[in-house]
Design a protein around this motif. Structure first.
Motif, PDB file in Angstrom:
ATOM      1  N   ALA A  85      51.779  27.896  31.846  1.00 38.13           N
ATOM      2  CA  ALA A  85      50.865  26.816  31.566  1.00 38.13           C
ATOM      3  C   ALA A  85      51.580  25.734  31.018  1.00 38.13           C
ATOM      4  CB  ALA A  85      49.751  27.395  31.013  1.00 38.13           C
ATOM      5  N   SER A  86      51.027  24.649  31.131  1.00 31.88           N
ATOM      6  CA  SER A  86      51.441  23.023  30.423  1.00 31.88           C
ATOM      7  C   SER A  86      50.933  23.387  29.068  1.00 31.88           C
ATOM      8  CB  SER A  86      51.187  22.063  31.016  1.00 31.88           C
ATOM      9  OG  SER A  86      51.699  21.994  32.486  1.00 31.88           O
ATOM     10  N   ILE A  87      51.866  23.045  28.015  1.00 33.29           N
ATOM     11  CA  ILE A  87      51.401  22.857  26.730  1.00 33.29           C
ATOM     12  C   ILE A  87      50.644  21.656  26.383  1.00 33.29           C
ATOM     13  CG2 ILE A  87      52.140  22.242  24.266  1.00 33.29           C
ATOM     14  CD1 ILE A  87      54.515  24.110  24.655  1.00 33.29           C
ATOM     15  N   PRO A  88      49.232  21.612  25.997  1.00 31.53           N
ATOM     16  CA  PRO A  88      48.642  20.384  26.176  1.00 31.53           C
ATOM     17  C   PRO A  88      48.720  19.312  24.763  1.00 31.53           C
ATOM     18  CG  PRO A  88      47.229  22.125  25.306  1.00 31.53           C
ATOM     19  CD  PRO A  88      48.636  22.731  25.767  1.00 31.53           C
ATOM     20  N   ASN A  89      48.282  18.145  25.036  1.00 29.69           N
ATOM     21  CA  ASN A  89      48.439  17.182  23.976  1.00 29.69           C
ATOM     22  C   ASN A  89      47.021  17.490  23.008  1.00 29.69           C
ATOM     23  OD1 ASN A  89      50.868  15.921  24.625  1.00 29.69           O
ATOM     24  ND2 ASN A  89      49.841  14.830  26.300  1.00 29.69           N
ATOM     25  N   LEU A  90      47.158  17.648  22.000  1.00 30.63           N
ATOM     26  CA  LEU A  90      46.024  17.923  21.134  1.00 30.63           C
ATOM     27  C   LEU A  90      45.430  16.699  20.608  1.00 30.63           C
ATOM     28  CD1 LEU A  90      47.118  20.931  18.661  1.00 30.63           C
ATOM     29  CD2 LEU A  90      45.699  20.993  20.938  1.00 30.63           C
ATOM     30  N   PRO A  91      44.361  16.593  20.378  1.00 33.94           N
ATOM     31  CA  PRO A  91      43.592  15.357  19.648  1.00 33.94           C
ATOM     32  C   PRO A  91      44.024  15.380  18.228  1.00 33.94           C
ATOM     33  CG  PRO A  91      42.086  17.204  20.031  1.00 33.94           C
ATOM     34  CD  PRO A  91      43.190  17.635  20.721  1.00 33.94           C
ATOM     35  N   PRO A  92      44.009  14.404  17.654  1.00 29.07           N
ATOM     36  CA  PRO A  92      44.385  14.157  16.317  1.00 29.07           C
ATOM     37  C   PRO A  92      43.339  15.038  15.153  1.00 29.07           C
ATOM     38  CG  PRO A  92      44.117  11.907  16.946  1.00 29.07           C
ATOM     39  CD  PRO A  92      43.289  12.904  18.192  1.00 29.07           C
ATOM     40  N   LEU A  93      44.160  15.610  14.383  1.00 27.61           N
ATOM     41  CA  LEU A  93      43.566  16.690  13.417  1.00 27.61           C
ATOM     42  C   LEU A  93      42.674  16.018  12.516  1.00 27.61           C
ATOM     43  CD1 LEU A  93      43.361  19.430  12.055  1.00 27.61           C
ATOM     44  CD2 LEU A  93      45.296  18.871  10.791  1.00 27.61           C
ATOM     45  N   GLN A  94      41.357  16.283  12.676  1.00 25.16           N
ATOM     46  CA  GLN A  94      40.310  15.893  11.718  1.00 25.16           C
ATOM     47  C   GLN A  94      39.586  16.940  11.097  1.00 25.16           C
ATOM     48  OE1 GLN A  94      38.233  13.076  14.107  1.00 25.16           O
ATOM     49  NE2 GLN A  94      39.562  11.490  13.583  1.00 25.16           N
ATOM     50  N   VAL A  95      39.267  17.267   9.858  1.00 26.19           N
ATOM     51  CA  VAL A  95      38.502  18.252   9.096  1.00 26.19           C
ATOM     52  C   VAL A  95      37.630  17.352   8.380  1.00 26.19           C
ATOM     53  CG1 VAL A  95      38.715  20.314   7.537  1.00 26.19           C
ATOM     54  CG2 VAL A  95      40.828  19.641   9.237  1.00 26.19           C
ATOM     55  N   LYS A  96      36.444  17.653   8.540  1.00 21.87           N
ATOM     56  CA  LYS A  96      35.069  17.389   7.852  1.00 21.87           C
ATOM     57  C   LYS A  96      34.659  18.243   6.857  1.00 21.87           C
ATOM     58  CE  LYS A  96      32.259  17.008  11.393  1.00 21.87           C
ATOM     59  NZ  LYS A  96      33.385  17.507  12.458  1.00 21.87           N
ATOM     60  N   PRO A  97      34.031  17.789   5.689  1.00 21.73           N
ATOM     61  CA  PRO A  97      33.856  18.694   4.662  1.00 21.73           C
ATOM     62  C   PRO A  97      32.896  19.829   5.073  1.00 21.73           C
ATOM     63  CG  PRO A  97      33.518  16.425   3.889  1.00 21.73           C
ATOM     64  CD  PRO A  97      33.971  16.453   5.539  1.00 21.73           C
ATOM     65  N   SER A  98      32.173  19.499   6.309  1.00 22.48           N
ATOM     66  CA  SER A  98      31.117  20.552   6.758  1.00 22.48           C
ATOM     67  C   SER A  98      31.819  21.810   7.623  1.00 22.48           C
ATOM     68  CB  SER A  98      30.249  20.107   7.704  1.00 22.48           C
ATOM     69  OG  SER A  98      30.694  19.363   8.613  1.00 22.48           O
ATOM     70  N   ASP A  99      33.226  21.659   7.844  1.00 26.29           N
ATOM     71  CA  ASP A  99      34.018  22.558   8.936  1.00 26.29           C
ATOM     72  C   ASP A  99      34.477  23.832   7.779  1.00 26.29           C
ATOM     73  OD1 ASP A  99      33.756  20.533  10.916  1.00 26.29           O
ATOM     74  OD2 ASP A  99      35.637  19.824  10.586  1.00 26.29           O
ATOM     75  N   LEU A 100      34.581  24.682   8.721  1.00 23.83           N
ATOM     76  CA  LEU A 100      35.331  25.915   8.226  1.00 23.83           C
ATOM     77  C   LEU A 100      36.799  26.074   9.035  1.00 23.83           C
ATOM     78  CD1 LEU A 100      35.150  28.284   6.326  1.00 23.83           C
ATOM     79  CD2 LEU A 100      34.279  29.623   8.072  1.00 23.83           C
ATOM     80  N   VAL A 101      37.827  26.050   8.231  1.00 23.33           N
ATOM     81  CA  VAL A 101      39.002  26.021   8.888  1.00 23.33           C
ATOM     82  C   VAL A 101      40.085  27.076   8.269  1.00 23.33           C
ATOM     83  CG1 VAL A 101      41.129  24.505   9.185  1.00 23.33           C
ATOM     84  CG2 VAL A 101      38.874  23.525   9.702  1.00 23.33           C
ATOM     85  N   ILE A 102      40.961  27.476   8.761  1.00 21.86           N
ATOM     86  CA  ILE A 102      42.045  28.408   8.422  1.00 21.86           C
ATOM     87  C   ILE A 102      43.174  27.584   8.198  1.00 21.86           C
ATOM     88  CG2 ILE A 102      43.454  30.349   8.660  1.00 21.86           C
ATOM     89  CD1 ILE A 102      41.032  31.796   9.954  1.00 21.86           C
ATOM     90  N   ALA A 103      44.089  27.390   7.054  1.00 17.10           N
ATOM     91  CA  ALA A 103      45.511  26.894   6.899  1.00 17.10           C
ATOM     92  C   ALA A 103      46.104  28.115   6.722  1.00 17.10           C
ATOM     93  CB  ALA A 103      45.223  25.881   6.051  1.00 17.10           C
ATOM     94  N   LEU A 104      47.548  27.810   7.240  1.00 13.47           N
ATOM     95  CA  LEU A 104      48.527  28.988   6.907  1.00 13.47           C
ATOM     96  C   LEU A 104      49.827  28.218   6.384  1.00 13.47           C
ATOM     97  CD1 LEU A 104      47.943  30.790  10.363  1.00 13.47           C
ATOM     98  CD2 LEU A 104      47.016  31.437   8.137  1.00 13.47           C
ATOM     99  N   ASP A 105      50.552  28.856   5.412  1.00 10.21           N
ATOM    100  CA  ASP A 105      51.580  28.372   4.721  1.00 10.21           C
ATOM    101  C   ASP A 105      52.777  29.315   4.968  1.00 10.21           C
ATOM    102  OD1 ASP A 105      53.437  26.733   3.301  1.00 10.21           O
ATOM    103  OD2 ASP A 105      52.611  27.714   1.222  1.00 10.21           O
ATOM    104  N   ASP A 106      53.536  29.158   5.967  1.00  8.99           N
ATOM    105  CA  ASP A 106      54.858  29.795   6.199  1.00  8.99           C
ATOM    106  C   ASP A 106      54.605  31.301   6.647  1.00  8.99           C
ATOM    107  OD1 ASP A 106      57.564  30.282   6.196  1.00  8.99           O
ATOM    108  OD2 ASP A 106      57.816  30.671   4.121  1.00  8.99           O
TER     109      ASP A 106
END
Length: 256
Positions: free
Chosen positions: A97-118
């Motif tokens: 499959a083709s790797i898609p272009n992602l929309p710009p990263l936007q995180v709002k205060p109401s979002d729940l997101v996971i971040a990973l360091d290394d």
């Protein structure tokens, strides 16, 4: 849509191309990645990803006629799929499959997101993406030295969740510094507060650190909160994917 195209073998040239996509350099060069196995390929067929190649066994064709309607594909043997891909056995399907272009990263205060360091282990990254999907989290933020999202081992470990979760790679230290004023960022740390005693809402960024070393000091110094999972036994540590699931569940428990 293209008509079904069926042939009796997977050419050496295409097999060589698929093999090359096991290496990040060539995935970036061709902007393509490999998906293997019945579950992951079926999820891919139901997604918006653009297919470059689809190779399936005769048995997979019989079982998935509805999903295959209007798609171009080739019939291949299990031996051909194994030779081209990374699985020790594959009696179902392999796709590019083709790797898609992602929309710009936007995180709002109401979002729940996971971040990973290394996070270096592809299996851990893939499992965390699957956990994110289970808990309705559609964005995972990775530091630049995390395992590559399109690594075949990551894709396999997601069990199809790669089609629903967006993974963004950023300079994590800079991103955290820029966002702590308007987004609550929680870091997993043995020096943190007991998560069982915290009043948590299903919003903010949950940041998990490296399998061996945790969150880098350069990143953790900018976080809003540190939290820990209390231990009741003698185990030295938890696998990072397991810990991620426990922490996310604590954030989600009042919204089920």
């Amino acid at each position: 849509m293209a008509s079904n195209v069926k042939s009796a073998m997977l050419s050496k040239a295409v097999s060589k191309y698929i093999n090359s996509l096991q290496v990040k350099k060539y995935r970036n060069q061709h902007q393509a990645f490999v998906v293997e196995g019945a579950k992951s390929v079926t999820e891919l067929l139901h997604s918006d990803f653009q297919l470059q190649h689809l190779f399936i066994t005769a048995d997979f064709e019989k079982e998935h006629r509805q999903e295959l309607l209007g798609l171009a594909y080739d019939i291949a043997t299990e031996q051909e799929l194994v030779k081209a891909g990374t699985f020790a056995s594959n009696n179902a399907a392999l796709a590019v499959a083709s790797i898609p272009n992602l929309p710009p990263l936007q995180v709002k205060p109401s979002d729940l997101v996971i971040a990973l360091d290394d996070i270096r282990d592809p299996g851990n990254l893939g499992t965390i993406i699957r956990i994110a999907d289970w808990y309705g989290i559609d964005t995972v933020i990775c530091s630049e030295n995390c395992a590559d999202f399109y690594n075949p081992k990551v894709i396999s470990a997601t069990m199809g969740s790669f089609t629903r979760v967006k993974v963004h790679y950023v300079n994590l230290e800079e991103w955290v510094k820029q966002h702590t004023d308007h987004v609550q960022i929680y870091g997993a740390s043995l020096a943190g507060d007991n998560i069982h005693t915290m009043q948590l809402e299903p919003t903010g960024v949950i940041l998990m650190g490296n399998e061996a070393n945790g969150i880098r000091p350069a990143v953790s110094q900018h976080l809003n909160h540190l939290l820990k999972i209390p231990a009741f036994g003698q185990a030295e540590s938890l696998n990072v994917a397991t810990a991620t699931a426990i922490i996310v569940d604590n954030f989600r428990r009042h919204t089920s």
